[in-house]
Design a protein around this motif. Structure first.
Motif, short mmCIF file in Angstrom:
data_model
loop_
_atom_site.label_atom_id
_atom_site.label_comp_id
_atom_site.label_asym_id
_atom_site.label_seq_id
_atom_site.Cartn_x
_atom_site.Cartn_y
_atom_site.Cartn_z
N LEU A 245 37.23 43.71 40.70
CA LEU A 245 37.18 43.87 39.26
C LEU A 245 38.55 43.58 38.64
N LEU A 246 38.58 42.60 37.75
CA LEU A 246 39.80 42.26 37.04
C LEU A 246 39.97 43.14 35.81
N ASN A 247 38.87 43.67 35.29
CA ASN A 247 38.92 44.52 34.11
C ASN A 247 37.85 45.61 34.27
N LEU A 248 38.29 46.86 34.39
CA LEU A 248 37.36 47.95 34.63
C LEU A 248 36.52 48.27 33.41
N ARG A 249 37.03 47.96 32.22
CA ARG A 249 36.27 48.27 31.01
C ARG A 249 35.07 47.35 30.87
N THR A 250 35.30 46.06 31.06
CA THR A 250 34.22 45.08 30.89
C THR A 250 33.45 44.84 32.18
N ARG A 251 33.97 45.37 33.30
CA ARG A 251 33.37 45.17 34.62
C ARG A 251 33.33 43.69 35.00
N LYS A 252 34.28 42.92 34.48
CA LYS A 252 34.36 41.51 34.85
C LYS A 252 35.27 41.35 36.05
N GLY A 253 34.85 40.50 36.98
CA GLY A 253 35.65 40.32 38.17
C GLY A 253 35.36 38.99 38.84
N GLU A 254 35.85 38.86 40.05
CA GLU A 254 35.60 37.65 40.83
C GLU A 254 35.29 38.06 42.26
N PHE A 255 34.47 37.26 42.93
CA PHE A 255 34.08 37.58 44.29
C PHE A 255 35.12 37.05 45.28
N VAL A 256 35.45 37.91 46.24
CA VAL A 256 36.41 37.55 47.28
C VAL A 256 35.77 37.83 48.64
N PRO A 257 36.16 37.09 49.68
CA PRO A 257 35.54 37.29 51.00
C PRO A 257 35.88 38.66 51.59
N ALA A 258 34.88 39.29 52.20
CA ALA A 258 35.10 40.49 53.00
C ALA A 258 35.10 40.02 54.46
N THR A 259 36.23 39.50 54.87
CA THR A 259 36.35 38.83 56.15
C THR A 259 36.06 39.79 57.31
#
Length: 217
Positions: free
Chosen positions: A118-132
């Motif tokens: 999550l890049l912004n907790l208020r808007t819940r906008k984020g980007e997906f990253v690998p869970a290696t």
């Protein structure tokens, strides 16, 4: 002599703020404390993370005594061959969050799992990253019941499974074992900080609501 477990106070970090609203000094201090704790002792205790400190330490244990709707699931993803038809933007499991308290995931060495940062907790906008995948480890996901208990201080982890990029991984079967820790069906889930951010709901009602939204709506 065994060292005491370090305590990290999250009050200054304030999980309800967006990351950009927390000063760099606070972020660096928090990161340094956590890194030091794990590199010296291997454990860390957290305070001010959304659960009142005066709460009975056995509170959560008592909500999972029966285990009547908790349980494991074995996930199988078949190998992808050169004859397999793959549609544009196709993924193996769509983005979602889990329904219970926490989820324990044991995965093999075939990649594909991604979690949303999550890049912004208020808007819940984020980007997906690998869970290696890492040998000898398990992943722990926060699920929705815990999010409701903490009134969003702890956020349910959104995740998905994508098709691996490496051809060598695509040609392998992917398998994982998941344990869903779900509060007992008659357990009442309500915000422990006394707020009304979420209406009280039983564990079974929450599970039924999420299953309907996932498969029927």
């Amino acid at each position: 002599m065994t060292s005491a477990i370090p305590i990290v106070d999250l009050e200054e970090f304030n999980l309800t703020k967006a990351p950009e609203d927390v000063s760099d000094d606070v972020k660096r201090q928090l990161a340094a404390q956590i890194i030091d704790a794990f590199s010296t002792v291997g454990f860390v205790g957290l305070t001010n993370y959304g659960i009142p400190q005066d709460k009975d330490p056995n509170y959560f244990k008592n909500q999972h005594k029966k285990g009547d709707i908790s349980g494991p699931r074995y996930l199988y993803y078949p190998a992808i061959t050169s004859q397999t038809e793959i549609k544009p933007n196709q993924i193996r499991c769509g983005e979602h969050s889990d329904y219970g308290s926490i989820t324990l995931l044991f995965q093999d060495d075939v990649g594909g799992l991604q979690v949303e940062y999550l890049l912004n907790l208020r808007t819940r906008k984020g980007e997906f990253v690998p869970a290696t995948p890492k040998a000898g480890t398990m992943y722990v996901n926060i699920a929705e019941a815990l999010q409701r208990w903490t009134a969003d201080k702890l956020i349910s982890t959104v995740h998905r499974v994508v098709i691996p990029e490496a051809p060598s991984d695509r040609e392998k079967v992917r398998m994982s074992v998941v344990y869903f820790a779900q509060p007992d069906r008659d357990c009442l889930i309500q915000c422990l900080d006394g707020s009304d951010k979420y209406e009280p709901i039983t564990s079974l009602e929450l599970l039924s609501m999420r299953l309907r939204a996932t498969y029927l709506e």
